[in-house]
Design an enzyme around this catalytic site. Sequence first.
Site, PDB file in Angstrom:
ATOM      1  N   GLY A 115     -32.463 -38.368 -42.969  1.00  0.00           N
ATOM      2  CA  GLY A 115     -32.165 -38.445 -41.522  1.00  0.00           C
ATOM      3  C   GLY A 115     -31.161 -37.400 -41.071  1.00  0.00           C
ATOM      4  O   GLY A 115     -30.552 -37.530 -40.015  1.00  0.00           O
TER       5      GLY A 115
ATOM      6  N   LYS B 217     -29.406 -32.615 -27.086  1.00  0.00           N
ATOM      7  CA  LYS B 217     -28.666 -31.391 -26.726  1.00  0.00           C
ATOM      8  C   LYS B 217     -29.365 -30.564 -25.667  1.00  0.00           C
ATOM      9  O   LYS B 217     -28.793 -29.597 -25.151  1.00  0.00           O
ATOM     10  CB  LYS B 217     -28.543 -30.486 -27.949  1.00  0.00           C
ATOM     11  CG  LYS B 217     -27.669 -30.989 -29.028  1.00  0.00           C
ATOM     12  CD  LYS B 217     -27.762 -30.037 -30.198  1.00  0.00           C
ATOM     13  CE  LYS B 217     -27.624 -30.726 -31.519  1.00  0.00           C
ATOM     14  NZ  LYS B 217     -28.542 -31.772 -31.891  1.00  0.00           N
TER      15      LYS B 217
ATOM     16  N   LYS C  30     -25.413 -25.681 -30.396  1.00  0.00           N
ATOM     17  CA  LYS C  30     -24.097 -26.332 -30.516  1.00  0.00           C
ATOM     18  C   LYS C  30     -22.968 -25.365 -30.167  1.00  0.00           C
ATOM     19  O   LYS C  30     -22.048 -25.714 -29.423  1.00  0.00           O
ATOM     20  CB  LYS C  30     -23.904 -26.874 -31.927  1.00  0.00           C
ATOM     21  CG  LYS C  30     -24.763 -28.094 -32.201  1.00  0.00           C
ATOM     22  CD  LYS C  30     -24.657 -28.518 -33.655  1.00  0.00           C
ATOM     23  CE  LYS C  30     -25.549 -29.728 -33.916  1.00  0.00           C
ATOM     24  NZ  LYS C  30     -25.695 -29.998 -35.337  1.00  0.00           N
TER      25      LYS C  30
ATOM     26  N   LEU D 287     -18.023 -36.919 -34.592  1.00  0.00           N
ATOM     27  CA  LEU D 287     -16.688 -36.291 -34.651  1.00  0.00           C
ATOM     28  C   LEU D 287     -16.186 -35.984 -33.240  1.00  0.00           C
ATOM     29  O   LEU D 287     -16.951 -35.507 -32.399  1.00  0.00           O
ATOM     30  CB  LEU D 287     -16.758 -34.981 -35.441  1.00  0.00           C
ATOM     31  CG  LEU D 287     -17.093 -35.089 -36.927  1.00  0.00           C
ATOM     32  CD1 LEU D 287     -17.200 -33.696 -37.536  1.00  0.00           C
ATOM     33  CD2 LEU D 287     -16.035 -35.905 -37.658  1.00  0.00           C
TER      34      LEU D 287
ATOM     35  N   VAL E 234     -22.457 -32.141 -30.580  1.00  0.00           N
ATOM     36  CA  VAL E 234     -21.854 -31.287 -31.610  1.00  0.00           C
ATOM     37  C   VAL E 234     -21.125 -32.177 -32.610  1.00  0.00           C
ATOM     38  O   VAL E 234     -20.231 -32.930 -32.228  1.00  0.00           O
ATOM     39  CB  VAL E 234     -20.846 -30.294 -30.991  1.00  0.00           C
ATOM     40  CG1 VAL E 234     -20.279 -29.380 -32.072  1.00  0.00           C
ATOM     41  CG2 VAL E 234     -21.491 -29.475 -29.890  1.00  0.00           C
TER      42      VAL E 234
ATOM     43  N   VAL F 269     -31.405 -43.356 -34.200  1.00  0.00           N
ATOM     44  CA  VAL F 269     -30.061 -43.463 -33.626  1.00  0.00           C
ATOM     45  C   VAL F 269     -29.972 -44.690 -32.710  1.00  0.00           C
ATOM     46  O   VAL F 269     -29.018 -45.473 -32.784  1.00  0.00           O
ATOM     47  CB  VAL F 269     -29.718 -42.184 -32.827  1.00  0.00           C
ATOM     48  CG1 VAL F 269     -28.406 -42.358 -32.084  1.00  0.00           C
ATOM     49  CG2 VAL F 269     -29.664 -40.983 -33.755  1.00  0.00           C
TER      50      VAL F 269
ATOM     51  N   GLU G 131     -20.705 -36.142 -26.378  1.00  0.00           N
ATOM     52  CA  GLU G 131     -19.893 -35.858 -27.565  1.00  0.00           C
ATOM     53  C   GLU G 131     -20.759 -35.610 -28.795  1.00  0.00           C
ATOM     54  O   GLU G 131     -20.472 -34.739 -29.609  1.00  0.00           O
ATOM     55  CB  GLU G 131     -18.925 -37.032 -27.803  1.00  0.00           C
ATOM     56  CG  GLU G 131     -18.016 -36.901 -29.004  1.00  0.00           C
ATOM     57  CD  GLU G 131     -17.107 -35.685 -28.925  1.00  0.00           C
ATOM     58  OE1 GLU G 131     -17.493 -34.656 -29.515  1.00  0.00           O
ATOM     59  OE2 GLU G 131     -16.051 -35.760 -28.281  1.00  0.00           O
TER      60      GLU G 131
ATOM     61  N   ALA H 130     -36.083 -48.767 -23.756  1.00  0.00           N
ATOM     62  CA  ALA H 130     -37.420 -48.176 -23.708  1.00  0.00           C
ATOM     63  C   ALA H 130     -37.619 -47.261 -24.898  1.00  0.00           C
ATOM     64  O   ALA H 130     -36.680 -46.630 -25.373  1.00  0.00           O
ATOM     65  CB  ALA H 130     -37.596 -47.380 -22.427  1.00  0.00           C
TER      66      ALA H 130
END
Length: 812
Positions: free
Chosen positions: A661, A576, A679, A610, A606, A473, A603, A502
């Site tokens: 992924g 999360k 979630k 979106l 979840v 990501v 954001e 990092a």
Amino acid sequence: MKVLKFGGSSVANSENIKKVLAIVAKASKEQKVAVVVSAFGKTTDNLLAAANSALVDITIAKNILETIKELHYQVIDDLISSQKKEVLEVVTSLLDRLCSIYEGVFLLQELSDKTIAKVSSFGERLSSFIIANAANELFDAAHKESKALISTNNEYLNAQVNFKITNQNITSFFNKTKHQVTVLGGFISSNIKGETTTLGRGGSDFSASIYAAALNAIELQIWTDVPGMFTANPRVVKQAYPISEISYEEAMELSHFGAKVLYPPTIQPSLRKEIPIRIKNTFDPQNIGTLICNNPNNSDEVKGISHIEDISLITLEGGGMIGIPGFSKRLFETLSLEKINIVFITQASSEHSICVGVYQDDASKAKELLDDTFSIEIDRKKIKPIIVENDLAIIAVVGESMKNYQGLSGQMFSALGRNNVNVRAIAQGSSEKNISAVINKSNAKKALNTLHEQFFEEKTKQLNLFVTGVGNVGERFLAQIQQQRKFLKENLKLDIKVIGIANSRKMFFNNDGIDLENWKKSLENGEPTTLKSFHEKVIASNHINSVFIDNTANEEVSEVYETYLRESISVVTCNKIACASSFDNYKTLKQVSRKYNASFLFETNVGAGLPIIDTLKNLINSGDSVHKIQAVLSGSLNFVFNNFNDKATFHNVVAAAQKEGYTEPDPKIDLSGVDVARKILILARESGYKIELEDISNNSFLPEETLNTKNNEDFYDSLTKNEEHFQSIYKEANDKDCRLKYVAEFINGKANVGLQHIASDHPFYNLEGSDNIVLFFTDRYPENPLIIKGAGAGADVTASGIFADVIRIANK
Ligand code: ADP
Ligand code: ASP
Ligand code: MG
């Protein structure tokens, strides 16, 4: 007549002096010119350093003197030919005298103010003599000792000018001189006895203003190493720019509060005669510079921001002061008798305390004197012993028309507050030319940049990012920033810089912004990292609008958010763990975020990119309330059950999901339903319900032994072993013409997650690939729910969700 003053850096070496001579040659074609010069480069500093060394060790003093000599002889060599012998004679004899003074200091072990003034005057005596002769090689120019013209009292290091005598001396000399150009040393003066005095460090500007006023010059030009007086010190605030026009009073306020480009007393003489002052850059003579005059053409309410470092606050405090006159008189008298300069004063109307700012060098002496002055009241406990706080700075926002606008001080202090700059004391004169605040010295740079952004860069907002986790990501996120930077700058006026990055091994920082083309290489060559050292670096770099970004799935990283928020550093995370930890921790993070005015955005916790949490927030904030949530929230489980059937094996489908992924690094977190439970927990909490992860019933479809595996390999083995179990789950649904969906529900305060058979008439039935869907049933959407649907997993959409949170912070 014009007066041109050239500062130390303008005459630091032969190359620069050539530029000076070209400027003077041009100016003197039109009228007579008085040229005031500083000492070459850092000569005054060196002269003083040598004097102080002479007290201890004469050889050190002589070594420093050697570098002074070298510089002066080099300039003579480079710039003087016809009169070289005569010039060398004078210069050598001056340097010999200087050497004798140092020897005297060493022998007598004494360095009085009188001697310091004498020693430091050699810089300008030498520079003005050499430059006059260098000029005379090119055009008609003569040297004049300024000591013979500027007359002062006996304060050797900060002498007060006797304007009556001085003005007479200057006019009678200039009335007589036939030369087109006269070169004078700045800074130096003499008392009635003819002893050398000086006008204070930086005083050459003042000398030039004295000449300009006495001669009714049409303009005073201050030539320096920057193209004007800037909106803030350009060395501290990169975005600062030259102010085109500014009033005398405003320039005086800025210089008094630290804008070194102009020595504060300089304005007075020119102001009295309304002589315009132009600040110009020796190294860019075409640049128009700054004009200081009576009626500047400049309608900005705030003209500039300046600061003074190394300030101490001295506080006189105690109930015994209330309503009794005379305390402040005694305080000011005590300090003024000892010539301790007061830079800043505040007194609350309760009269319970008086607070003054002084230079830190004076602080301990001030305390001693004041403790003595008020010893009786202190003994009787009417007031407390004097309190001294060190390592402070004053920042001042300056502008004459500030008084005509409401809310400027509000803007100033809320900008400082937003960036966690603690304000220790505030002063605002009723003339409202200046609002000043005392802050910790370590915050000065951040405060200046904050205020500069607030008052001068409304159009571009800076955002400084510190990114941990540069795997899947994180890498996409950095690529997206790199791609969008230019667009954001041009279209949203948003300047995003990545200052620190990092991974679990290394970290790399660049305060000017990391080159995002080459970050991998920079990180490879970076320093070893720990969460603590990364945090320390972020704090030390002390940038405005800082954002800490967590792109990991790591529990330890999720535990440091609070330390960032408490420093008013926003946190954006796709991890999360923090929001799904205990409710108390979740609540604390939210509270700390509010208290320290730092965003805490997640954001991507979840539905990846979106806008699920944002939509929910908008519903709640606008007064709606949520009764029921139904959702398919696992992109990975969706992928798995969309691809699993009697022609595939469960093992291979899960492996494919991981490869794409779509799963967490540990796929069991998805398959066990823990990820989905987290979630729905977060959605329930964001809907305003107090709920813990343990409260969520999780009907896992994984066999007990698969749930108990300890690593990925065992997990996958166990999937193969239980293929029959998975096939039977598929068959059961297929026989009913249903599809398998892993559904999360929240109804009336209770949540559950688990596999469900979804019939063809249900909105979940046609959910494809790794898509997510959420149905919100609320007061406003009671029967037909508000639906959000789209790709809910994958590095690219998650990265863009993180990016969206960053933009949300920018728009705040
Ligand atoms: P000189 O040797 O020419 O007298 P100074 O070093 O005294 O020059 O003053 C110029 C320096 O003042 C600049 O190089 C800059 O670092 C500093 N400075 C501080 N505040 C300001 C400001 N607001 N505008 C311009 N320069 C400033
Ligand atoms: N040379 C003196 C100093 O360095 C005066 C000046 O340059 O203005 O303080
Ligand atoms: Mg100066």
